[in-house]
Motif scaffolding. Structure first.
Motif, PDB file in Angstrom:
ATOM      1  N   ALA A 102      30.798  -7.202  19.529  1.00 35.71           N
ATOM      2  CA  ALA A 102      31.837  -6.168  19.362  1.00 35.71           C
ATOM      3  C   ALA A 102      31.313  -4.795  19.768  1.00 35.71           C
ATOM      4  CB  ALA A 102      32.328  -6.149  17.920  1.00 35.71           C
ATOM      5  N   THR A 103      30.069  -4.506  19.441  1.00 35.51           N
ATOM      6  CA  THR A 103      29.459  -3.224  19.814  1.00 35.51           C
ATOM      7  C   THR A 103      29.361  -3.096  21.331  1.00 35.51           C
ATOM      8  OG1 THR A 103      28.220  -3.136  17.748  1.00 35.51           O
ATOM      9  CG2 THR A 103      27.377  -1.805  19.571  1.00 35.51           C
ATOM     10  N   ILE A 104      28.961  -4.164  22.001  1.00 37.28           N
ATOM     11  CA  ILE A 104      28.847  -4.174  23.457  1.00 37.28           C
ATOM     12  C   ILE A 104      30.220  -3.996  24.105  1.00 37.28           C
ATOM     13  CG2 ILE A 104      28.403  -5.721  25.418  1.00 37.28           C
ATOM     14  CD1 ILE A 104      25.941  -6.713  23.771  1.00 37.28           C
ATOM     15  N   GLU A 105      31.218  -4.734  23.632  1.00 40.16           N
ATOM     16  CA  GLU A 105      32.571  -4.616  24.205  1.00 40.16           C
ATOM     17  C   GLU A 105      33.130  -3.203  24.034  1.00 40.16           C
ATOM     18  OE1 GLU A 105      34.107  -9.242  23.941  1.00 40.16           O
ATOM     19  OE2 GLU A 105      34.630  -7.882  22.294  1.00 40.16           O
ATOM     20  N   ALA A 122      31.741 -10.954  35.753  1.00 39.41           N
ATOM     21  CA  ALA A 122      30.532 -10.220  36.127  1.00 39.41           C
ATOM     22  C   ALA A 122      29.469 -10.406  35.042  1.00 39.41           C
ATOM     23  CB  ALA A 122      30.849  -8.738  36.315  1.00 39.41           C
ATOM     24  N   SER A 123      28.322  -9.793  35.260  1.00 34.81           N
ATOM     25  CA  SER A 123      27.261  -9.822  34.254  1.00 34.81           C
ATOM     26  C   SER A 123      26.539  -8.475  34.250  1.00 34.81           C
ATOM     27  CB  SER A 123      26.275 -10.961  34.507  1.00 34.81           C
ATOM     28  OG  SER A 123      25.650 -10.800  35.751  1.00 34.81           O
ATOM     29  N   ARG A 124      26.023  -8.132  33.092  1.00 26.77           N
ATOM     30  CA  ARG A 124      25.245  -6.912  32.889  1.00 26.77           C
ATOM     31  C   ARG A 124      24.191  -7.194  31.830  1.00 26.77           C
ATOM     32  NH1 ARG A 124      28.337  -1.590  33.841  1.00 26.77           N
ATOM     33  NH2 ARG A 124      30.165  -2.241  34.987  1.00 26.77           N
ATOM     34  N   THR A 125      23.215  -6.306  31.765  1.00 26.60           N
ATOM     35  CA  THR A 125      22.218  -6.364  30.701  1.00 26.60           C
ATOM     36  C   THR A 125      22.436  -5.168  29.789  1.00 26.60           C
ATOM     37  OG1 THR A 125      20.647  -7.483  32.153  1.00 26.60           O
ATOM     38  CG2 THR A 125      19.743  -6.403  30.197  1.00 26.60           C
ATOM     39  N   PHE A 126      22.470  -5.431  28.492  1.00 22.33           N
ATOM     40  CA  PHE A 126      22.660  -4.390  27.482  1.00 22.33           C
ATOM     41  C   PHE A 126      21.429  -4.330  26.600  1.00 22.33           C
ATOM     42  CE2 PHE A 126      26.894  -5.487  28.753  1.00 22.33           C
ATOM     43  CZ  PHE A 126      27.624  -4.319  28.659  1.00 22.33           C
ATOM     44  N   THR A 127      21.024  -3.125  26.254  1.00 20.70           N
ATOM     45  CA  THR A 127      19.922  -2.899  25.319  1.00 20.70           C
ATOM     46  C   THR A 127      20.485  -2.212  24.089  1.00 20.70           C
ATOM     47  OG1 THR A 127      18.368  -2.671  27.151  1.00 20.70           O
ATOM     48  CG2 THR A 127      17.657  -1.839  24.993  1.00 20.70           C
ATOM     49  N   LEU A 128      20.213  -2.784  22.921  1.00 25.97           N
ATOM     50  CA  LEU A 128      20.659  -2.216  21.660  1.00 25.97           C
ATOM     51  C   LEU A 128      19.456  -1.823  20.821  1.00 25.97           C
ATOM     52  CD1 LEU A 128      22.801  -4.624  22.511  1.00 25.97           C
ATOM     53  CD2 LEU A 128      23.828  -3.957  20.356  1.00 25.97           C
ATOM     54  N   SER A 129      19.608  -0.731  20.091  1.00 24.78           N
ATOM     55  CA  SER A 129      18.596  -0.279  19.144  1.00 24.78           C
ATOM     56  C   SER A 129      19.330   0.176  17.892  1.00 24.78           C
ATOM     57  CB  SER A 129      17.768   0.859  19.739  1.00 24.78           C
ATOM     58  OG  SER A 129      16.814   1.308  18.799  1.00 24.78           O
ATOM     59  N   GLN A 130      18.903  -0.304  16.751  1.00 22.86           N
ATOM     60  CA  GLN A 130      19.534   0.018  15.475  1.00 22.86           C
ATOM     61  C   GLN A 130      21.043  -0.230  15.510  1.00 22.86           C
ATOM     62  OE1 GLN A 130      18.282   3.997  14.522  1.00 22.86           O
ATOM     63  NE2 GLN A 130      16.181   3.350  14.144  1.00 22.86           N
ATOM     64  N   GLY A 131      21.445  -1.307  16.171  1.00 27.16           N
ATOM     65  CA  GLY A 131      22.850  -1.709  16.204  1.00 27.16           C
ATOM     66  C   GLY A 131      23.721  -0.955  17.178  1.00 27.16           C
ATOM     67  N   GLN A 132      23.140  -0.076  18.002  1.00 30.41           N
ATOM     68  CA  GLN A 132      23.906   0.715  18.974  1.00 30.41           C
ATOM     69  C   GLN A 132      23.412   0.446  20.388  1.00 30.41           C
ATOM     70  OE1 GLN A 132      26.558   2.654  18.018  1.00 30.41           O
ATOM     71  NE2 GLN A 132      26.129   1.695  16.055  1.00 30.41           N
ATOM     72  N   VAL A 133      24.330   0.451  21.350  1.00 25.91           N
ATOM     73  CA  VAL A 133      23.943   0.289  22.749  1.00 25.91           C
ATOM     74  C   VAL A 133      23.245   1.568  23.207  1.00 25.91           C
ATOM     75  CG1 VAL A 133      24.762  -0.036  25.112  1.00 25.91           C
ATOM     76  CG2 VAL A 133      25.832  -1.319  23.242  1.00 25.91           C
ATOM     77  N   VAL A 147      17.732  -7.007  23.636  1.00 31.78           N
ATOM     78  CA  VAL A 147      18.169  -6.966  25.032  1.00 31.78           C
ATOM     79  C   VAL A 147      18.909  -8.266  25.323  1.00 31.78           C
ATOM     80  CG1 VAL A 147      17.458  -6.752  27.445  1.00 31.78           C
ATOM     81  CG2 VAL A 147      16.186  -5.528  25.660  1.00 31.78           C
ATOM     82  N   LEU A 148      20.136  -8.124  25.834  1.00 29.70           N
ATOM     83  CA  LEU A 148      20.985  -9.280  26.121  1.00 29.70           C
ATOM     84  C   LEU A 148      21.480  -9.254  27.558  1.00 29.70           C
ATOM     85  CD1 LEU A 148      23.344  -9.177  23.003  1.00 29.70           C
ATOM     86  CD2 LEU A 148      21.475 -10.780  23.385  1.00 29.70           C
TER      87      LEU A 148
END
Length: 114
Positions: free
Chosen positions: A32-35, A95-106, A70-71
Motif C-alpha cells: 500500500a505504501t508503494i502504490e 512494468a517493473s521498478r525497484t523500491f527502497t523503503l526505510s522505516q516504512g516509507q519509500v 528493497v523490493l
C-alpha cells in the motif's frame, strides 16, 4: 482493433486480480505504501502518461535488513487522466521498478518520476 486490445487488458487484469499478491513478510503495509508513493511521484512512457495508478502484481525481496527493505515490483499501471491520447496510443501497461523503503516509507524508486 482498439476493442480487442481493451478486451485483452481486461482479461489480464481479471487474471491478475485472481492471484492476489501476498503481503511482504514483516512489512504488511509495504505494498500500500508503494502504490501510494507511485501515485504521487511516478509517470510512465517518458512523461507521456503523467498521472498513473498502479496495481502490484508481484514482488521480490532484494534486501531486507532492520534499516532497509528493497523490493523489485511488477505492476499494471493505468493513467488516471485518460485511456488514450489523440493518436490512439493507450496509457496503460505492465512494468517493473525497484523500491527502497526505510522505516516504512519509500525513500527511492527507479524509473520515470517527477
Amino acid at each position: 482493433m482498439k476493442s480487442i486490445s481493451g478486451l485483452l487488458v481486461m482479461t489480464a487484469l481479471s487474471l491478475t486480480a485472481c492471484a492476489s499478491v501476498q503481503p511482504v513478510p514483516n512489512h504488511p503495509n509495504a505494498i500500500a505504501t508503494i502504490e501510494r508513493y507511485y501515485r504521487y511521484h511516478a509517470w510512465e512512457e517518458g512523461g507521456r502518461c503523467l498521472v498513473p495508478d498502479m496495481t502490484v502484481t508481484d514482488t521480490e525481496v532484494v534486501e531486507n535488513t532492520p534499516d532497509r527493505l528493497v523490493l523489485n515490483v511488477r505492476y499494471y499501471w493505468k493513467d488516471r487522466r485518460t485511456d488514450s491520447d489523440t493518436f490512439g496510443n493507450t496509457c496503460n501497461g505492465f512494468a517493473s521498478r525497484t523500491f527502497t523503503l526505510s522505516q516504512g516509507q519509500v525513500v527511492a524508486m527507479t524509473g520515470d518520476h517527477r
